[in-house]
Scaffold this motif. Structure first.
Motif, short mmCIF file in Angstrom:
data_model
loop_
_atom_site.label_atom_id
_atom_site.label_comp_id
_atom_site.label_asym_id
_atom_site.label_seq_id
_atom_site.Cartn_x
_atom_site.Cartn_y
_atom_site.Cartn_z
N ARG A 93 0.83 -1.22 0.00
CA ARG A 93 0.00 0.00 0.00
C ARG A 93 0.86 1.26 0.00
N ILE A 94 1.77 1.33 -0.95
CA ILE A 94 2.74 2.42 -1.01
C ILE A 94 2.06 3.71 -1.50
N ASP A 95 2.42 4.82 -0.85
CA ASP A 95 1.95 6.15 -1.25
C ASP A 95 3.00 6.92 -2.04
N ILE A 96 4.29 6.75 -1.67
CA ILE A 96 5.37 7.54 -2.25
C ILE A 96 6.50 6.59 -2.65
N VAL A 97 7.00 6.76 -3.86
CA VAL A 97 8.16 6.01 -4.33
C VAL A 97 9.35 6.97 -4.37
N HIS A 98 10.40 6.63 -3.64
CA HIS A 98 11.57 7.49 -3.51
C HIS A 98 12.77 6.77 -4.11
N GLY A 99 13.21 7.22 -5.29
CA GLY A 99 14.34 6.61 -5.98
C GLY A 99 15.65 7.27 -5.62
N HIS A 100 16.73 6.48 -5.63
CA HIS A 100 18.05 6.98 -5.26
C HIS A 100 19.08 6.60 -6.31
N ALA A 101 19.93 7.55 -6.66
CA ALA A 101 21.11 7.36 -7.50
C ALA A 101 20.78 7.37 -8.99
N SER A 102 21.47 8.25 -9.69
CA SER A 102 21.22 8.41 -11.13
C SER A 102 21.71 7.23 -11.95
N ALA A 132 32.13 14.82 -20.40
CA ALA A 132 33.44 14.49 -20.94
C ALA A 132 33.50 13.12 -21.59
N ASP A 133 32.48 12.30 -21.38
CA ASP A 133 32.51 10.95 -21.96
C ASP A 133 31.09 10.53 -22.31
N ALA A 134 30.99 9.46 -23.06
CA ALA A 134 29.69 9.00 -23.55
C ALA A 134 28.78 8.57 -22.40
N ALA A 135 29.35 7.93 -21.38
CA ALA A 135 28.53 7.47 -20.26
C ALA A 135 27.87 8.63 -19.53
N SER A 136 28.60 9.73 -19.35
CA SER A 136 28.03 10.90 -18.67
C SER A 136 26.94 11.54 -19.51
N ILE A 137 27.16 11.61 -20.81
CA ILE A 137 26.16 12.21 -21.70
C ILE A 137 24.87 11.40 -21.68
N LEU A 138 25.00 10.07 -21.75
CA LEU A 138 23.81 9.21 -21.72
C LEU A 138 23.11 9.29 -20.37
N THR A 139 23.88 9.38 -19.30
CA THR A 139 23.27 9.48 -17.97
C THR A 139 22.51 10.78 -17.82
N ASN A 140 23.06 11.87 -18.33
CA ASN A 140 22.36 13.15 -18.28
C ASN A 140 21.06 13.11 -19.08
N LYS A 141 21.07 12.45 -20.22
CA LYS A 141 19.85 12.33 -21.02
C LYS A 141 18.82 11.45 -20.29
N LEU A 142 19.29 10.40 -19.63
CA LEU A 142 18.40 9.56 -18.84
C LEU A 142 17.78 10.34 -17.69
N LEU A 143 18.58 11.19 -17.05
CA LEU A 143 18.06 12.03 -15.97
C LEU A 143 17.01 13.01 -16.50
N LYS A 144 17.23 13.53 -17.69
CA LYS A 144 16.25 14.43 -18.27
C LYS A 144 14.91 13.72 -18.47
N ALA A 430 14.80 12.26 -28.86
CA ALA A 430 14.62 11.65 -27.55
C ALA A 430 13.20 11.85 -27.03
N GLY A 431 12.62 13.02 -27.30
CA GLY A 431 11.27 13.28 -26.83
C GLY A 431 10.25 12.30 -27.39
N LYS A 432 10.38 11.98 -28.67
CA LYS A 432 9.47 11.01 -29.29
C LYS A 432 9.68 9.61 -28.71
#
Length: 474
Positions: A93-102, A132-144, A430-432
């Motif tokens: 019976r969860i009310d709030i989902v709290h995610g951690h770590a990008s 500075a690297d592909a992993a950071s760019i992809l992570t930033n897009k995932l965060l968006k 990415a939006g589509k």
């Protein structure tokens, strides 16, 4: 009386794996439970831990069997986690989902599914990323993608770590609360401080401790290059290194090539409860990280009475006062020089490390973190007004619920069309793609509601909750 919530903390990173994110989730969860909330943890299965486990204070952990691909992160499937996630959420019976770590796949997928199910969501970021690297760019897009449809974001700030261990001189640390960092008087201004520790002689051995995951972003390459130079410049010095990772082989090769077996002790991985015992063996803690949002370990080191040498990156400069730290640029030469300055200060007995524990104890409080997190929960659920949350409305306007003003505060509704509008603005292509993911997720939700109705899912009995604290005293 303030409301209580059923909260699901979701992350790939949790015990038995030690680390800052793991410690943060555990300590925050237990403090929220002390305040009367129900909290469960959803993470992936670890070796020897699958299914449901109970930790101290009745904290329930769901270890979901999923494939782990790198550094305890699960393989991203986007949709296959939804059925079991929905089952857990409905059972508890969860009310709030709290995610951690990008970098946690479970976190991102849980926020997506929770929004589809009509649950409030919070995201806590524990990392810093560049481009500075592909992993950071992809992570930033995932965060968006994730942050386009989340109710609130918490950036990790100063907090008391999970273990402020008993310092070497044997002083205890009773629980205290502090709303912000205190200005601690200098030793000369407060004669009640403990007497100075035994001075170090010119020939006494100074031990430098390093406890870290041995990965590139933790500065292990810097450490490998700096250790031989530090030991050459300072003969009566030795290292203790604890941790594991792919870079451990580089350290071992360096020790072999420079014949430093008697001056560098490699402990390998250590258990969470052994950290304090390793730290109190040293005088200086070296933290060569290349990127760090907070660095809980340096607070733990200072609490154990170690003088901290750390790189001046991310949020590290804001963690400890200047008299506890020596900063270096994330470069080999500067790290060697900074460590040399710390060793010289220790030999000259200019640093009162025996005072650090009491000072750190006044700076950080997990209970305060729980209070502020609870305030976020109250805000996104409408228990307090938007004006009260942000502090710019007074009088009658403060009685307006967030539900009436959510149009100006970010995420407004769970309606599919509103969610698609937010995702569509994430990029030309990415939006589509994001919109397509949300539509598929919504269709999967409808399928689960039809073929596995909520009525057939058993509701778990709650662990007996503690009585709600009197918040008027806080």
């Amino acid at each position: 009386m303030a409301p209580t919530y059923n909260i699901a903390m979701v992350s790939d990173f949790f015990y038995p794996q030690p680390g800052g994110v793991e410690s943060h989730i555990y300590q925050l969860s237990t403090k929220l439970m002390d305040r009367g909330h129900k909290v469960i943890i959803i993470t992936h299965a670890y070796e020897g831990r699958t299914g449901v486990r109970y930790l101290t204070n009745g904290l329930k952990v769901y270890h979901v069997p999923f494939l782990v691909i790198f550094r305890s992160a699960t393989f991203p499937t986007v949709f296959s986690f939804f059925p079991i996630f929905r089952n857990i959420v409905l059972r508890e019976r969860i009310d709030i989902v709290h995610g951690h770590a990008s970098l946690s796949n479970f976190c991102h997928e849980a926020i997506l599914h929770a929004r589809t199910m009509g649950l409030r969501t919070v995201f806590t970021d524990h990392s810093l990323f560049g481009f500075a690297d592909a992993a950071s760019i992809l992570t930033n897009k995932l965060l968006k993608f994730t942050l386009s449809d989340v109710d609130h974001v918490i950036c990790q700030r100063k907090h008391r770590p999970s273990r402020l261990p008993r310092p070497p001189h044997g002083l205890g640390h009773p629980q205290r609360r502090c709303s912000r960092k205190l200005q601690t008087p200098l030793p000369s201004e407060n004669p009640s401080y403990p007497p100075p520790a035994r001075p170090l002689g010119p020939h006494d051995i100074i031990t430098i401790v390093v406890i870290s995951r041995l990965f590139y972003n933790k500065g292990t390459d810097l450490l490998t290059a700096a250790i031989p130079r530090i030991l050459e410049n300072h003969p009566n010095t030795r290292f203790i290194i604890a941790g594991s990772g792919p870079k451990s082989i580089d350290l071992e090769q360096m020790i072999e090539q420079n014949v430093l077996q008697d001056r560098v002790e490699m402990l390998g991985p250590i258990r969470h409860e052994e950290v304090r015992d390793v730290m109190v063996r040293g005088h200086i803690y070296l933290h060569p990280s290349l990127t760090e949002a907070f660095g809980t370990v340096i607070v733990e080191a200072a609490s154990c009475g170690l003088y901290v040498v750390c790189t001046q990156v991310g949020g590290i400069p804001e963690v400890l006062p200047s008299h506890m730290t020596v900063f270096a640029k994330p470069e080999e030469d500067d790290l060697v020089a900074a460590t040399g300055r710390a060793i010289a200060s220790m030999r000259a007995n200019k640093v009162r490390t025996e005072l650090f524990h009491e000072q750190v104890r006044e700076m950080y409080s997990w209970e305060n973190v729980a209070v502020r997190t609870e305030r976020v929960y109250n805000g996104i659920c409408g228990a307090i007004s938007e004006g009260e949350f942000y502090g710019y409305y007074e009088g009658d306007n403060a009685n307006n619920s967030w539900s009436a003003t959510r149009g100006r505060s970010g995420v407004q509704s769970f309606a599919l069309i509103d969610r698609l509008k937010r995702y569509y603005g994430c990029g030309i292509w990415a939006g589509k793609l994001f919109c397509l993911c949300v539509i598929v997720d919504y269709l999967l939700f409808l399928f689960l509601e039809l073929w596995f109705p909520r009525e057939v899912i058993d509701v778990c009995p709650d662990w007996p909750r503690k009585k709600r604290k009197d918040l008027s005293r806080e």
